[in-house]
Design a protein around this motif. Structure first.
Motif, PDB file in Angstrom:
ATOM      1  N   CYS A 119       0.785  -1.136  -0.007  1.00  0.00           N
ATOM      2  CA  CYS A 119      -0.346  -0.164  -0.200  1.00  0.00           C
ATOM      3  C   CYS A 119       0.940   1.167   0.196  1.00  0.00           C
ATOM      4  O   CYS A 119       1.211   2.129  -0.411  1.00  0.00           O
ATOM      5  CB  CYS A 119      -1.062  -0.078   1.148  1.00  0.00           C
ATOM      6  N   ALA A 120       2.341   1.139   1.053  1.00  0.00           N
ATOM      7  CA  ALA A 120       2.636   2.876   0.952  1.00  0.00           C
ATOM      8  C   ALA A 120       3.644   2.375  -0.296  1.00  0.00           C
ATOM      9  O   ALA A 120       3.447   3.559  -0.767  1.00  0.00           O
ATOM     10  CB  ALA A 120       3.612   2.151   2.291  1.00  0.00           C
ATOM     11  N   LEU A 121       3.816   1.421  -1.076  1.00  0.00           N
ATOM     12  CA  LEU A 121       5.106   1.439  -2.282  1.00  0.00           C
ATOM     13  C   LEU A 121       3.892   2.468  -3.263  1.00  0.00           C
ATOM     14  O   LEU A 121       4.461   3.279  -3.881  1.00  0.00           O
ATOM     15  CB  LEU A 121       5.356   0.711  -2.690  1.00  0.00           C
ATOM     16  N   ALA A 122       2.908   1.609  -3.791  1.00  0.00           N
ATOM     17  CA  ALA A 122       1.351   1.964  -4.635  1.00  0.00           C
ATOM     18  C   ALA A 122       1.282   3.782  -4.008  1.00  0.00           C
ATOM     19  O   ALA A 122       1.315   4.422  -4.915  1.00  0.00           O
ATOM     20  CB  ALA A 122       0.491   1.536  -4.308  1.00  0.00           C
ATOM     21  N   ILE A 123       1.352   4.427  -2.835  1.00  0.00           N
ATOM     22  CA  ILE A 123       0.972   5.654  -2.422  1.00  0.00           C
ATOM     23  C   ILE A 123       1.919   6.000  -2.753  1.00  0.00           C
ATOM     24  O   ILE A 123       2.189   7.684  -3.606  1.00  0.00           O
ATOM     25  CB  ILE A 123       0.552   5.565  -1.739  1.00  0.00           C
ATOM     26  N   SER A 124       3.728   5.895  -2.484  1.00  0.00           N
ATOM     27  CA  SER A 124       4.599   6.522  -2.861  1.00  0.00           C
ATOM     28  C   SER A 124       5.076   7.128  -4.120  1.00  0.00           C
ATOM     29  O   SER A 124       5.520   7.777  -4.357  1.00  0.00           O
ATOM     30  CB  SER A 124       5.645   6.039  -1.923  1.00  0.00           C
ATOM     31  N   ILE A 156       3.124   6.267   8.591  1.00  0.00           N
ATOM     32  CA  ILE A 156       4.300   5.956   8.674  1.00  0.00           C
ATOM     33  C   ILE A 156       5.275   5.259   7.076  1.00  0.00           C
ATOM     34  O   ILE A 156       6.120   5.690   6.807  1.00  0.00           O
ATOM     35  CB  ILE A 156       4.619   5.007   9.858  1.00  0.00           C
ATOM     36  N   GLN A 157       4.711   4.164   6.693  1.00  0.00           N
ATOM     37  CA  GLN A 157       5.455   3.378   5.899  1.00  0.00           C
ATOM     38  C   GLN A 157       5.950   5.079   4.932  1.00  0.00           C
ATOM     39  O   GLN A 157       6.560   4.518   4.244  1.00  0.00           O
ATOM     40  CB  GLN A 157       5.085   2.333   5.523  1.00  0.00           C
ATOM     41  N   SER A 158       4.636   5.227   3.755  1.00  0.00           N
ATOM     42  CA  SER A 158       4.511   6.106   3.324  1.00  0.00           C
ATOM     43  C   SER A 158       5.291   7.569   3.158  1.00  0.00           C
ATOM     44  O   SER A 158       5.747   7.951   2.408  1.00  0.00           O
ATOM     45  CB  SER A 158       2.932   6.339   3.282  1.00  0.00           C
ATOM     46  N   ILE A 159       4.825   7.061   4.517  1.00  0.00           N
ATOM     47  CA  ILE A 159       6.178   9.183   4.865  1.00  0.00           C
ATOM     48  C   ILE A 159       7.237   8.805   4.398  1.00  0.00           C
ATOM     49  O   ILE A 159       8.346   9.525   3.643  1.00  0.00           O
ATOM     50  CB  ILE A 159       5.782   9.821   6.213  1.00  0.00           C
ATOM     51  N   ARG A 199      13.909   1.382   5.912  1.00  0.00           N
ATOM     52  CA  ARG A 199      13.966   1.089   6.709  1.00  0.00           C
ATOM     53  C   ARG A 199      13.102   1.395   8.138  1.00  0.00           C
ATOM     54  O   ARG A 199      12.709   0.652   9.114  1.00  0.00           O
ATOM     55  CB  ARG A 199      15.228   0.182   7.418  1.00  0.00           C
ATOM     56  N   PRO A 200      14.389   2.324   8.526  1.00  0.00           N
ATOM     57  CA  PRO A 200      13.519   3.067   9.828  1.00  0.00           C
ATOM     58  C   PRO A 200      12.008   3.395   9.621  1.00  0.00           C
ATOM     59  O   PRO A 200      11.341   3.174  10.680  1.00  0.00           O
ATOM     60  CB  PRO A 200      14.515   4.785   9.818  1.00  0.00           C
ATOM     61  N   GLY A 201      11.302   3.438   8.608  1.00  0.00           N
ATOM     62  CA  GLY A 201       9.837   3.473   8.767  1.00  0.00           C
ATOM     63  C   GLY A 201       9.735   2.697   8.722  1.00  0.00           C
ATOM     64  O   GLY A 201       8.327   2.131   9.133  1.00  0.00           O
ATOM     65  N   ILE A 202       9.666   1.457   8.170  1.00  0.00           N
ATOM     66  CA  ILE A 202       9.108  -0.077   8.583  1.00  0.00           C
ATOM     67  C   ILE A 202       9.072  -0.290   9.760  1.00  0.00           C
ATOM     68  O   ILE A 202       8.263  -0.556  10.281  1.00  0.00           O
ATOM     69  CB  ILE A 202       9.637  -0.734   7.341  1.00  0.00           C
ATOM     70  N   VAL A 203       9.995   0.068  10.102  1.00  0.00           N
ATOM     71  CA  VAL A 203      10.543  -0.877  11.551  1.00  0.00           C
ATOM     72  C   VAL A 203      10.181  -0.025  12.822  1.00  0.00           C
ATOM     73  O   VAL A 203       9.276  -0.106  13.869  1.00  0.00           O
ATOM     74  CB  VAL A 203      12.091  -0.491  12.417  1.00  0.00           C
ATOM     75  N   GLY A 223      15.413  -1.214  21.244  1.00  0.00           N
ATOM     76  CA  GLY A 223      16.371  -2.152  20.422  1.00  0.00           C
ATOM     77  C   GLY A 223      15.616  -1.689  18.657  1.00  0.00           C
ATOM     78  O   GLY A 223      16.109  -1.836  18.138  1.00  0.00           O
ATOM     79  N   ALA A 224      14.808  -1.594  18.810  1.00  0.00           N
ATOM     80  CA  ALA A 224      14.362  -1.492  17.103  1.00  0.00           C
ATOM     81  C   ALA A 224      14.376   0.776  16.942  1.00  0.00           C
ATOM     82  O   ALA A 224      15.036  -0.196  15.666  1.00  0.00           O
ATOM     83  CB  ALA A 224      12.362  -1.377  17.608  1.00  0.00           C
ATOM     84  N   ILE A 225      14.927   1.240  17.852  1.00  0.00           N
ATOM     85  CA  ILE A 225      14.975   1.942  17.119  1.00  0.00           C
ATOM     86  C   ILE A 225      16.351   2.147  16.669  1.00  0.00           C
ATOM     87  O   ILE A 225      17.187   2.845  15.574  1.00  0.00           O
ATOM     88  CB  ILE A 225      14.921   3.541  17.889  1.00  0.00           C
ATOM     89  N   SER A 226      17.097   0.910  17.725  1.00  0.00           N
ATOM     90  CA  SER A 226      19.076   1.384  17.632  1.00  0.00           C
ATOM     91  C   SER A 226      19.166   0.974  16.571  1.00  0.00           C
ATOM     92  O   SER A 226      19.627   0.804  15.133  1.00  0.00           O
ATOM     93  CB  SER A 226      19.603   0.493  18.714  1.00  0.00           C
ATOM     94  N   TYR A 227      17.801  -0.784  16.118  1.00  0.00           N
ATOM     95  CA  TYR A 227      18.269  -1.075  14.325  1.00  0.00           C
ATOM     96  C   TYR A 227      17.355  -0.563  13.475  1.00  0.00           C
ATOM     97  O   TYR A 227      18.419  -0.765  11.700  1.00  0.00           O
ATOM     98  CB  TYR A 227      16.978  -2.513  15.038  1.00  0.00           C
ATOM     99  N   ALA A 228      16.827   0.161  13.697  1.00  0.00           N
ATOM    100  CA  ALA A 228      16.064   0.830  12.656  1.00  0.00           C
ATOM    101  C   ALA A 228      17.401   2.023  12.125  1.00  0.00           C
ATOM    102  O   ALA A 228      17.300   2.267  10.786  1.00  0.00           O
ATOM    103  CB  ALA A 228      15.249   1.793  13.122  1.00  0.00           C
TER     104      ALA A 228
END
Lengths: 286, 370
Positions: free
Chosen positions: A94-99, A175-178, A211-215, A277-282
């Motif tokens: 969905c985010a890929l299509a929107i973007s 979030i993913q779209s942004i 990746r940051p948006g997905i995470v 953990g997630a933010i540090s990975y992102a």
């Protein structure tokens, strides 16, 4: 001259300080204060159904040694992880299509439509799902009409996922779209110029860059699902005891607020560790 | 000729006088209305329950509704004496109200006990050291509630049917350990379902856990109504006419059967709160609820119907609401609700005697997680 500079510096500092003040005040009043109270409460006692200030570790011992607590903890974590993974997977195309495929106007309309569900109470949306999923509901009747016996849909893991994705999907898509919209499109052009096919562009260029948006999308989905009470109660039928249900049960019987505070603190600790953990990975360099 | 000029000042003045004159009766009435507070289960202070008394005594009853006896005790513990004039409680919590000194002593002579069946002249939970602290308002039985399209009355005459394979995933629970474990304790053969020793308690836990594969879900009040109505579940142990009576009003083909192993009785009552400044008015309210008129009203509350202890109230129910009366067990002859009590098939719901309440609650949490 020096005095004039000092006054200017001071006034600039005061101006900056004034704008920064709400943040620490808010955090102190609405996070730190309640958190200290919650920690303190977890050591209180309940005598004759009345909360009594005390400092005893029995509440911690009782909850952390109870099998049903750890069963609920494991169940809640698995449910939240599944919901986060599912919402992220559905949100990605969905985010890929929107973007990348929609024009500016269409993009604004579609993103706006994903915000619309937030105008309606989440509880109402979940009750609506009950009407669809129940025994004599629209879905089962339609399936039965074409000869498919789907079995019961309510109070199943499927119903749980429906409810949690209803809660989290719009947010994850936004979030993913942004994240994808802020991607430097010259990277994609460069990848094509270097001979990459569409699949390689997606997996080697687009996804690592967003990746940051997905995470972060997955993290929000996990946080919301981990603490959710409504779906587990009304679509799970209270059959899948999550930590939120356990808190409600603990308070309901015996007014055990201190033991409920223990559960709440474990939940907060889990979410803090997950978020860090997630933010540090992102934002980790590849 | 005299010209009358209506100035702005004159218009405002006459407007204020007219408005004041018109509003005066309401103002006078509003000033004289007495407010009385009631701590109660939902529905007890709704217009269908209290409008008649409010009009008769020019009083406004302001409710504070609670969910569960323990929440009621906590609310009382956190409020100064005199906060609540009337306290509506289940019998198992009245003794705790007395122990915590939350309620006033009552004079039995003030109430219509002569109209009541003898079983309720000295109802155990309401008396302490031969002193009266609560007056029964209504009661009901808990057994097996079932959809008649799926489960017949004959089939529901034993709790064993809950384990029948054909009801797999069709058994629901009202999410409260006390009534559920009470009826399952009866199924285990315990003659006093809440006063059980260690072995019987272990057996009860095994019995309950063995039922889990049959269970569809655990529901609150709204969930119980919707799941039984939609057919999501067809049978529920530990609930009664307080649910099926409401559903039947809505056209559902459901009823409650008291199995051969017995049923559980819940009992509602009214007490006067300690330190009430309107104790006289509260007393009049309890007198009203125990009167034939008050009893008839209580049997038919919108929130849910229930059995009443008044013989005169029974006569009225049988003549004016025969269908509702029959479902409630209010009829003459064998098998009526008083007959079930006299035959020893009904056991009063109470807190566990030999175990801690927290043990029952912990087990219920474990059962839900199993």
């Amino acid at each position: 001259m020096t005095t004039l500079i000092s006054i200017r510096r001071l006034s600039r500092l005061a101006y900056g300080g004034l704008w920064s003040l709400p943040l620490p005040l808010w955090l102190a009043g609405f996070f730190l204060g309640p958190m200290i109270l919650l920690i303190w409460l977890s050591f209180w006692d309940v005598r004759n159904f009345l909360l009594t200030p005390d400092f005893q570790i029995e509440n911690w011992q009782k909850m952390l040694s109870a099998d049903y607590f750890w069963a609920a903890y494991l169940r809640t974590t698995l449910i939240a992880l599944s919901a986060a993974a599912l919402a992220s997977l559905i949100a990605l195309p969905c985010a890929l299509a929107i973007s990348f495929f929609l024009g500016l106007k269409a993009r604004m309309v579609v993103l706006g439509l994903f915000v619309v569900p937030f105008f309606t109470s989440y509880l109402v949306r979940i009750y609506s799902w009950q009407i669809y999923l129940t025994e004599n509901g629209i879905i089962m009747k339609t399936l039965a009409a074409i000869g498919i016996d789907s079995g019961s849909l309510l109070n199943t893991p499927f119903a749980l996922m429906i409810g949690l994705v209803t809660l989290t999907l719009p947010l994850v898509i936004v979030i993913q779209s942004i994240s994808m919209l802020s991607l430097d499109k010259t990277l994609i052009d460069a990848a094509y110029n270097l001979g990459c096919g569409p699949r390689r562009v997606l997996f080697a260029t687009v996804l690592p860059a967003v990746r940051p948006g997905i995470v972060l999308g997955a993290l929000f989905a996990f946080i919301f699902s981990f603490g959710d009470f409504v779906t587990a109660t009304y679509l799970g039928g209270g059959k899948f005891t999550t930590l939120s249900i356990l808190i409600a049960d603990t308070v309901k019987s015996g007014q055990q607020w201190p033991r409920a505070a223990v559960v709440a603190l474990v939940m907060i600790a889990t979410l803090l560790i997950s978020a860090l953990g997630a933010i540090s990975y992102a934002y980790r360099r590849a | 000729m005299v010209k009358t000029i209506l100035t702005r000042r004159a218009l405002l003045k006459s407007g204020v006088i007219t408005a004041g004159t018109l509003a005066m009766p309401s103002i006078v009435r509003a000033q004289s209305v007495t407010e009385m507070t009631m701590l109660a289960w939902y529905g007890q202070a709704e217009p269908d329950a209290v409008a008649q008394f409010e009009e008769l005594h020019n009083v406004k009853i302001t409710p504070k509704y609670y969910v569960g006896g323990e929440q009621m005790l906590a609310l009382l513990a956190q409020s100064p004496p005199g906060t609540y004039d009337l306290i509506h409680a289940d019998a198992e919590y009245v003794q705790q109200l007395v122990r915590a000194n939350f309620v006033e002593k009552l004079d039995p002579e003030d109430y219509h006990f002569d109209d009541f069946y003898p079983e309720f002249h000295k109802f155990p939970g309401h008396w302490h050291n031969d002193e009266l602290y609560a007056v029964i308002s209504r009661f009901g039985f808990l057994g097996i509630s079932h959809n008649l399209d799926a489960v017949s009355v004959k089939e529901a005459s034993s709790y064993d049917m809950l384990w029948d394979g054909k009801h797999k995933d069709k058994v629901g629970h009202f999410d409260w350990h006390l009534p559920n474990l009470g009826v399952l304790s009866l199924r285990d053969g315990n003659s006093d379902p809440y006063d059980i020793g260690g072995d019987a308690w272990s057996k009860l836990q095994d019995t309950t856990l063995s039922l889990k594969p049959q269970v569809r879900g655990f529901y609150d009040y709204g969930g119980v109504l919707s799941s039984l109505k939609s057919g999501e579940v067809t049978v529920m142990p530990g609930i009664g006419e307080w649910i099926t009576g409401v559903l039947r009003r809505d056209g559902a083909n459901v009823t409650t059967t008291i199995p051969e192993q017995g049923g559980i009785q819940f009992t509602e009552s009214f007490s006067i709160g300690r330190g009430s400044r309107k104790a006289d008015l509260a007393r009049k309210f309890i007198q009203h609820t125990s009167s034939p008129d008050g009893q008839f009203t209580l049997a038919n509350l919108n929130v849910f119907p229930a059995i009443i202890p008044s013989k005169v109230g029974w006569e009225r129910m049988i003549s004016e609401r025969p269908d509702d009366a029959r479902h409630l067990g209010i009829f003459k002859g064998d098998g009526n609700s008083i007959d079930l009590i006299r035959k020893g098939r009904i056991h009063i719901r109470q807190l566990p005697v030999q175990q801690d309440l927290a043990d029952w609650n912990d087990f219920w949490s474990a059962y839900k997680s199993a």
